[in-house]
Design a protein around this motif. Sequence first.
Motif, PDB file in Angstrom:
ATOM      1  N   SER A 168      77.520  66.887   3.789  1.00  0.00           N
ATOM      2  CA  SER A 168      76.272  66.179   3.501  1.00  0.00           C
ATOM      3  C   SER A 168      76.276  64.718   3.953  1.00  0.00           C
ATOM      4  O   SER A 168      75.210  64.114   4.077  1.00  0.00           O
ATOM      5  N   LEU A 169      77.438  64.131   4.202  1.00  0.00           N
ATOM      6  CA  LEU A 169      77.483  62.733   4.646  1.00  0.00           C
ATOM      7  C   LEU A 169      77.319  62.586   6.159  1.00  0.00           C
ATOM      8  O   LEU A 169      77.299  61.474   6.676  1.00  0.00           O
ATOM      9  N   LEU A 170      77.207  63.703   6.881  1.00  0.00           N
ATOM     10  CA  LEU A 170      77.008  63.657   8.337  1.00  0.00           C
ATOM     11  C   LEU A 170      75.533  63.413   8.614  1.00  0.00           C
ATOM     12  O   LEU A 170      74.683  64.227   8.266  1.00  0.00           O
ATOM     13  N   HIS A 175      78.509  58.634  15.037  1.00  0.00           N
ATOM     14  CA  HIS A 175      79.534  59.081  15.991  1.00  0.00           C
ATOM     15  C   HIS A 175      80.510  59.979  15.243  1.00  0.00           C
ATOM     16  O   HIS A 175      80.911  59.670  14.120  1.00  0.00           O
ATOM     17  N   VAL A 176      80.881  61.097  15.842  1.00  0.00           N
ATOM     18  CA  VAL A 176      81.853  62.009  15.238  1.00  0.00           C
ATOM     19  C   VAL A 176      82.832  62.492  16.296  1.00  0.00           C
ATOM     20  O   VAL A 176      82.546  62.485  17.494  1.00  0.00           O
ATOM     21  N   GLN A 177      83.986  62.917  15.825  1.00  0.00           N
ATOM     22  CA  GLN A 177      84.955  63.634  16.643  1.00  0.00           C
ATOM     23  C   GLN A 177      85.070  65.020  16.026  1.00  0.00           C
ATOM     24  O   GLN A 177      85.154  65.147  14.799  1.00  0.00           O
ATOM     25  N   ILE A 178      85.057  66.051  16.862  1.00  0.00           N
ATOM     26  CA  ILE A 178      85.132  67.417  16.345  1.00  0.00           C
ATOM     27  C   ILE A 178      86.255  68.177  17.024  1.00  0.00           C
ATOM     28  O   ILE A 178      86.351  68.207  18.260  1.00  0.00           O
ATOM     29  N   LEU A 179      87.104  68.792  16.208  1.00  0.00           N
ATOM     30  CA  LEU A 179      88.048  69.797  16.677  1.00  0.00           C
ATOM     31  C   LEU A 179      87.433  71.136  16.314  1.00  0.00           C
ATOM     32  O   LEU A 179      86.958  71.325  15.188  1.00  0.00           O
ATOM     33  N   ILE A 191      83.048  74.700  14.219  1.00  0.00           N
ATOM     34  CA  ILE A 191      83.753  73.493  13.757  1.00  0.00           C
ATOM     35  C   ILE A 191      84.978  73.870  12.934  1.00  0.00           C
ATOM     36  O   ILE A 191      84.879  74.656  11.985  1.00  0.00           O
ATOM     37  N   ALA A 192      86.130  73.310  13.311  1.00  0.00           N
ATOM     38  CA  ALA A 192      87.302  73.359  12.442  1.00  0.00           C
ATOM     39  C   ALA A 192      87.289  72.113  11.563  1.00  0.00           C
ATOM     40  O   ALA A 192      87.262  72.212  10.349  1.00  0.00           O
ATOM     41  N   THR A 193      87.257  70.928  12.209  1.00  0.00           N
ATOM     42  CA  THR A 193      87.239  69.667  11.467  1.00  0.00           C
ATOM     43  C   THR A 193      86.329  68.665  12.150  1.00  0.00           C
ATOM     44  O   THR A 193      86.388  68.505  13.372  1.00  0.00           O
ATOM     45  N   VAL A 194      85.493  67.994  11.368  1.00  0.00           N
ATOM     46  CA  VAL A 194      84.670  66.871  11.847  1.00  0.00           C
ATOM     47  C   VAL A 194      85.284  65.597  11.276  1.00  0.00           C
ATOM     48  O   VAL A 194      85.535  65.524  10.076  1.00  0.00           O
ATOM     49  N   TYR A 195      85.516  64.615  12.140  1.00  0.00           N
ATOM     50  CA  TYR A 195      86.013  63.299  11.704  1.00  0.00           C
ATOM     51  C   TYR A 195      84.857  62.310  11.819  1.00  0.00           C
ATOM     52  O   TYR A 195      84.251  62.191  12.888  1.00  0.00           O
ATOM     53  N   ALA A 196      84.550  61.629  10.719  1.00  0.00           N
ATOM     54  CA  ALA A 196      83.399  60.713  10.716  1.00  0.00           C
ATOM     55  C   ALA A 196      83.640  59.572   9.726  1.00  0.00           C
ATOM     56  O   ALA A 196      84.461  59.681   8.821  1.00  0.00           O
ATOM     57  N   ALA A 197      82.874  58.512   9.904  1.00  0.00           N
ATOM     58  CA  ALA A 197      82.851  57.429   8.922  1.00  0.00           C
ATOM     59  C   ALA A 197      81.820  57.809   7.860  1.00  0.00           C
ATOM     60  O   ALA A 197      80.780  58.397   8.177  1.00  0.00           O
ATOM     61  N   ALA A 198      82.121  57.499   6.609  1.00  0.00           N
ATOM     62  CA  ALA A 198      81.165  57.832   5.533  1.00  0.00           C
ATOM     63  C   ALA A 198      80.069  56.801   5.475  1.00  0.00           C
ATOM     64  O   ALA A 198      80.203  55.689   5.913  1.00  0.00           O
TER      65      ALA A 198
END
Length: 198
Positions: A168-170, A175-179, A191-198
């Motif tokens: 929900s914070l996306l 900007h995100v990084q996704i594996l 999506i396995a993992t999304v990396y993002a700033a909250a």
Amino acid sequence: MNPTVNRRRLLATAALGGVVGATGLGSLAPDAAFAAEALGVEPGAPDPNFAEGLISSISGHMLLVNGSDKVLHSIRITDGTSIWKLHPTTFDRIAVGDGLYARGVRLPDGTLAADSVWVNIVNLHGHIAAVGRNVLHLDHKGRRIVAHVVPGHSGAVYNGTPAVSDMSLLKVGRHVQILGAWHPKTNEIDIATVYAAA
């Protein structure tokens, strides 16, 4: 005894017909496919214990892979090979046309006895263009990518905290990084993992 030597001996035994249980000899975490650095390999030199490319044929437990470096790789899947395709899986989930990264031990005949294989893995950066139910639409280098949230498998890491299932914070514009795992011949990924700033 050196653990690398033990791993190499065990993989060589498995590749040559020995019985080895599914031991997870290499890390199967998706980020390990991109983070591992070869020991003893000169910077810029090819890693002899790594292969990547598209699977062109499967025969028994051998994969022929057309590398992006124009090298044809022979990769042997052993009883001890760990396989990732969005989550840990089995050899029968691998198909011709899949992309892969593999790490293992190079045998005398040039075959790579794989300890870890990541199938259709992607690591991309982009901006969220739209958010839907269980889907993110990303702008990635001028292309639109459709990233599917897979309940029970997808997670989000906000500001380096442990992964959670809450997406929900996306927000649009972030900007995100996704594996994740690519759907071959499409602009879609799981999506396995999304990396993002909250």
